[in-house]
Design a protein around this motif. Structure first.
Motif, PDB file in Angstrom:
ATOM      1  N   GLN A 327       0.625  -1.007  -0.088  1.00  0.00           N
ATOM      2  CA  GLN A 327       0.185   0.146  -0.040  1.00  0.00           C
ATOM      3  C   GLN A 327       0.713   1.164   0.367  1.00  0.00           C
ATOM      4  N   VAL A 328       2.071   1.087   1.029  1.00  0.00           N
ATOM      5  CA  VAL A 328       3.310   2.472   0.392  1.00  0.00           C
ATOM      6  C   VAL A 328       3.350   2.531  -0.581  1.00  0.00           C
ATOM      7  N   LYS A 329       3.645   1.662  -1.304  1.00  0.00           N
ATOM      8  CA  LYS A 329       4.556   1.887  -2.733  1.00  0.00           C
ATOM      9  C   LYS A 329       3.661   2.087  -3.673  1.00  0.00           C
ATOM     10  N   GLU A 330       2.091   1.705  -3.361  1.00  0.00           N
ATOM     11  CA  GLU A 330       1.186   2.490  -4.780  1.00  0.00           C
ATOM     12  C   GLU A 330       0.937   3.680  -3.595  1.00  0.00           C
ATOM     13  N   LEU A 331       1.096   4.200  -2.592  1.00  0.00           N
ATOM     14  CA  LEU A 331       1.144   5.341  -2.510  1.00  0.00           C
ATOM     15  C   LEU A 331       2.575   6.846  -2.795  1.00  0.00           C
ATOM     16  N   GLU A 332       3.284   5.861  -3.427  1.00  0.00           N
ATOM     17  CA  GLU A 332       4.412   6.669  -3.070  1.00  0.00           C
ATOM     18  C   GLU A 332       3.957   6.934  -4.751  1.00  0.00           C
ATOM     19  N   ASP A 339       2.767  14.584  -8.932  1.00  0.00           N
ATOM     20  CA  ASP A 339       4.276  14.999  -8.960  1.00  0.00           C
ATOM     21  C   ASP A 339       4.373  15.383 -11.157  1.00  0.00           C
ATOM     22  N   ASP A 340       4.704  13.708 -11.469  1.00  0.00           N
ATOM     23  CA  ASP A 340       5.032  14.214 -13.233  1.00  0.00           C
ATOM     24  C   ASP A 340       3.625  14.383 -13.999  1.00  0.00           C
TER      25      ASP A 340
END
Length: 565
Positions: A327-332, A339-340
């Protein structure tokens, strides 16, 4: 009924929906939104608007989880967290920080103080609910694990005829209970059981989701051929797996070619891996093999069952942790996409907005040279509105691009020695005419002797210009704007002070938030993008410095402290 059984019944019957959550936020609107949302999700909700009350409520009510705002007047969230973690009664309450801060330093500080997670404002309710459920589940599993450890120690202690078994269980449990690596858990369990019970082989097999296939995922053996990775179909051994799936251990001596080398007969002990008293299904089985004549004693079977139960808890906790990491990776990933997008849209907006601004300038010149008598006051006013809107949009695009690239700039800082006595008057020179036009006074307060500042001059100039722009916009006519410098051996302090305006105390911690404007101030009157002070804060952090605001007694002071290395 003994106390352990009572504790177990309580844990099993307590649903996450009935847990108590304490919300700590100094903004009533935030409290109301979260309070209402969490109540609709079935939680019992408590609320506090400052750190002092939060500490009192936490100690008296012992909530299951705390949502804690970082930036609060008086005792901030970090101090509240520190005091709670130093209190034996509240140390194990999970704390999720609520913060508008997104820099790594504050995240790390929160985790170092004992926080388990953070949610960035503005809060996405479903994300917050998912995180709350994750950490309440982890807490419940830790409680169950502690209870299992307590029961395990008591049972082993009662079997003192087996010397050293209590130390064995304690050692295995301590090694696996805090691990969040499933492979490491499997390795520890198999190796420790095989060595202590002196078995020829120890295997762990895990079921697939439909419990139709069992795969040997880890094995410790010093006699038998390796069978790790071997897949077994449950349908091929119906009587065997029927008993195991009913959570009943079994022991037998039989030749089963798929389980052991052909022609070798062994005593086998199989114990299901599941949580005692848990509602979850069976994960798999622990298999231990000995010579045919060496049966497993009752206390050994009990021991293996206990270790299997600990394995189940540890494996589920590891999988839950892995899911939360995903989940954290998906949020990142989503943050990177955001940002892009900002970078792309900012670049795409820059060209047309520049063209519009150029068109306005061309139109003005054309009217002045070819139709000077046709320009009415109304037309002039419309052109001014057009020009100001174009400038505002261009500034917004530039600020967005700067915000997107500030993190990258941290790696491209070019330091040089700066003579502040010469440099500051040069930077503020363009503001002299502006302040005179606005009937403001601009003063400089710089000591005669100052050390040279070793820093990035372009970033420092942007910081000072943004602070002066901010001061010029909000300082009333007849008031004073002061640029002040102080320094010691390690730090240079730059102050921009303006009189005649005070920021309410409850708003001071929010002035650096993106797109934030002080209530009751007309944004069309002052213009701007709402990103100026956000950019200032991030640029100060790029220079490894700090920025604070103090507003009282009829004046507001922004203080920037830059290390001088």
């Amino acid at each position: 009924m003994n106390s352990n059984n009572c504790d177990r019944k309580f844990l099993e019957s307590t649903s996450i929906d009935y847990k108590t959550i304490l919300i700590v936020d100094d903004h009533p609107s935030n409290l109301q939104v979260l309070f209402t949302f969490l109540e609709t999700q079935g939680f019992r909700v408590l609320a506090a608007q400052n750190g002092e009350n939060a500490l009192k409520i936490a100690v008296s009510s012992l909530p299951d989880l705390i949502l804690l705002d970082i930036l609060m007047p008086g005792i901030d969230g970090f101090e509240v967290c520190r005091q709670l973690k130093n209190n034996l009664h509240t140390a194990n309450i999970p704390i999720i920080f609520l913060t508008a801060l997104s820099d790594t330093v504050n995240k790390v500080k929160g985790f170092e103080l004992g926080g388990v997670d953070y949610v960035t404002k503005p809060i996405e309710q479903q994300e917050l609910l998912a995180r709350i459920q994750t950490h309440l589940t982890l807490k419940k599993m830790r409680q169950r694990l502690a209870l299992q450890n307590k029961e395990l120690h008591q049972e082993i202690y009662a079997r003192q005829q087996v010397e050293g078994q209590q130390d064995l269980v304690k050692r295995i449990t301590e090694k696996i209970r805090d691990s969040l690596d499933e492979t490491q858990i499997l390795q520890i369990a198999t190796e420790e059981l095989a060595k202590v019970l002196q078995t020829n082989s120890c295997q762990i097999e895990l079921y697939n989701s439909s419990q139709t296939i069992a795969t040997i995922v880890y094995e410790y053996s010093h006699i038998f051929p390796k069978s790790q990775g071997m897949v077994r179909k449950i349908a091929d051994f119906p009587q065997l797996y029927q008993q195991l799936l009913e959570k009943v251990p079994l022991q037998f001596a039989e030749i089963i070619p798929e389980f052991s080398p052909k022609g070798m007969q062994c005593t086998r002990l199989a114990c299901p891996i599941y949580e005692n008293g848990g509602s979850k299904g069976i994960l798999g089985n622990l298999w231990l093999l000995r010579a045919k004549e060496e049966i497993f004693a009752d206390f050994e079977v009990t021991l293996v069952q206990q270790v299997a139960s600990q394995c189940a808890i540890a494996i589920r906790q590891a999988r839950l942790y892995e899911a939360s990491q995903q989940q954290v990776k998906e949020l990142e990933r989503l943050n990177r996409i955001k940002d892009d997008f900002l970078k792309t849209i900012s670049h795409e907006l820059r060209s047309p907005m520049s063209s519009i601004q150029l068109a306005v300038q061309t139109l003005e010149k054309l009217l002045q040279t070819e139709y000077p008598h046709s320009i009415s006051p109304t037309f002039t006013r419309v052109l001014n509105i057009f020009r100001q809107a174009s400038q505002r949009h261009n500034k917004l695009v530039e600020d967005l691009l700067t915000l997107c690239y500030l993190d990258a700039k941290a790696d491209a800082i070019v330091s040089e020695l700066i003579n502040l006595q010469v440099w500051i008057p040069e930077v503020i020179q363009p503001f002299l005419e502006r302040t005179q036009y606005q009937q403001q006074q601009l003063k400089i307060d710089i000591p005669t002797e100052l050390p040279l500042l070793n820093s990035d001059i372009s970033t420092l100039e942007r910081i000072l210009i943004e602070l002066l722009n901010n001061a010029c916009k909000y300082t009333p006519a007849g008031e004073i704007i002061t640029v002040q410098v102080r320094a010691d051996e390690q730090t240079v302090e730059l102050n921009v002070i303006n009189s005649g305006v005070v920021i309410p105390k409850e708003e001071q911690n929010r002035v650096f938030d993106q797109f934030y404007r002080i209530p009751n101030n007309d944004p069309w009157q002052y213009g701007g993008t709402g990103l100026g002070l956000t950019l200032v804060k991030k640029m100060v952090e790029v220079l490894k410095g700090t920025i604070d605001v103090e507003s009282r007694k009829g004046e507001t002071k922004f203080t920037v402290k830059i290390p001088n290395f």
